[in-house]
Write an enzyme that holds these catalytic residues in place. Structure first.
Site, PDB file in Angstrom:
ATOM      1  N   PRO A   1       6.335   0.503   4.499  1.00 52.67           N
ATOM      2  CA  PRO A   1       5.443   0.886   3.409  1.00 52.67           C
ATOM      3  C   PRO A   1       6.241   1.415   2.217  1.00 52.67           C
ATOM      4  O   PRO A   1       7.131   2.255   2.380  1.00 52.67           O
ATOM      5  CB  PRO A   1       4.583   1.985   4.035  1.00 52.67           C
ATOM      6  CG  PRO A   1       4.622   1.691   5.502  1.00 52.67           C
ATOM      7  CD  PRO A   1       5.998   1.175   5.765  1.00 52.67           C
ATOM      8  N   GLU A   2       5.947   0.899   1.026  1.00 47.98           N
ATOM      9  CA  GLU A   2       6.610   1.333  -0.187  1.00 47.98           C
ATOM     10  C   GLU A   2       5.628   2.160  -1.012  1.00 47.98           C
ATOM     11  O   GLU A   2       4.551   2.513  -0.521  1.00 47.98           O
ATOM     12  CB  GLU A   2       7.146   0.110  -0.938  1.00 47.98           C
ATOM     13  CG  GLU A   2       8.110  -0.701  -0.074  1.00 47.98           C
ATOM     14  CD  GLU A   2       8.601  -1.984  -0.732  1.00 47.98           C
ATOM     15  OE1 GLU A   2       8.626  -2.068  -1.979  1.00 47.98           O
ATOM     16  OE2 GLU A   2       8.961  -2.928   0.003  1.00 47.98           O
TER      17      GLU A   2
END
Length: 290
Positions: free
Chosen positions: A2-3
């Site tokens: 996840p960014e």
């Protein structure tokens, strides 16, 4: 992993249900307990499980924010303040449910590791399929110095100046530009997916050295980093493998990607190629990027 856009959506999903609630109790999975008993830092980092409970239970969650790829919970009990700092790792996620069986994705339902039982009857659940994520309970951010080294948020005015100043340093001139985008000391929250997309929009090969990227190209590149991160937020993040919102739903940014995990360039029709840059698999168009 996840960014920034994905973490932002997780934060937004849990905030209405946990803000101003009090943590009644904390439950750990067998894997977390076994890890700690074997001297491993499984999910709960920098503190033992009893200490984590002591500094979490009875505390009210006053506010929540996202900083880079971290979710920050600000806790208070009487006049004592604490911070819960969480990183989702490769495949972590938070879910708001009444009971574990309500987590809709089987892998996340199976691989829960920490449950915060709240006084509104909800459960804040941290699940992590690969167990690379973490939660820290801190007195202050100075207790985790690495967090203080993160660059300004990419949407803040000082972020572009910080980016350009770092890239002007002699020590980075022979490093690939892609590596700079992945360093949270240089840009906060930009990971592999959005770095690939920003480089494509700028027309820059991910392996090109910093010294060979002009000042104008650097400014344009930073603009496109901001743009793709904003698009990621607006489209609910990228759900290619494990990422899910707090309610179990998927994002839609994967429908708008130009190069990452794509087969053909949407601009010129050339096959998308891959190569390892800074230990990460980079997707790019050899015709559009040079």
């Amino acid at each position: 992993m996840p960014e920034l856009p994905e973490v932002e959506h997780v934060k937004r999903g849990i905030e209405p249900f946990v803000k101003n609630t009090t943590i009644k109790s904390v439950t750990f999975s067998k894997k977390v307990i076994e890890g700690k008993n074997n001297g491993k830092e499984t999910i709960i980092k920098g503190i033992n499980l009893d200490g984590f409970r002591l500094h979490s239970e009875g505390y009210t969650i006053n506010s929540i924010e996202r900083r880079s790829k971290y979710i920050v919970f600000y806790l208070k009990k009487n006049n004592v303040e604490r911070i819960l700092l969480s990183h989702l790792g490769m495949a972590g996620g938070f879910f708001i449910v009444n009971q574990l069986s309500e987590i809709s994705t089987p892998n996340y339902r199976k691989h829960w590791h920490v449950v915060f039982h709240l006084d509104n009857g909800k459960m804040l659940v941290f699940s992590d399929i690969r167990r690379f994520g973490e939660i820290r309970n801190l007195r202050a951010f100075k207790d985790y110095p690495a967090f203080l080294e993160i660059a300004p948020e990419p949407f803040e005015e000082e972020a572009i100046e910080h980016f350009n100043t770092y890239l002007a340093q002699k020590k980075v001139q022979n490093k690939p530009i892609k590596q700079m985008l992945l360093d949270h000391k240089i840009i906060a929250g930009c990971g592999n997916i959005y770095a690939c997309e920003a480089l494509f929009r700028t027309g820059i090969d991910p392996s090109r050295k910093v010294k060979d990227v002009s000042d104008q190209e650097r400014r344009v590149l930073f603009y496109y980093v901001q743009e793709v991160l904003n698009e990621g937020i607006n489209n609910g993040g990228t759900s290619i493998s494990d990422y899910r919102h707090a309610d179990g739903k998927t994002g839609e940014m994967q429908l708008h990607l130009n190069v990452y995990k794509q087969k053909v360039c949407k601009v010129c029709g050339h096959n998308i190629e891959q190569k390892v840059v800074a230990s990460r698999n980079s997707h790019f168009c050899p015709h559009c990027q040079n």
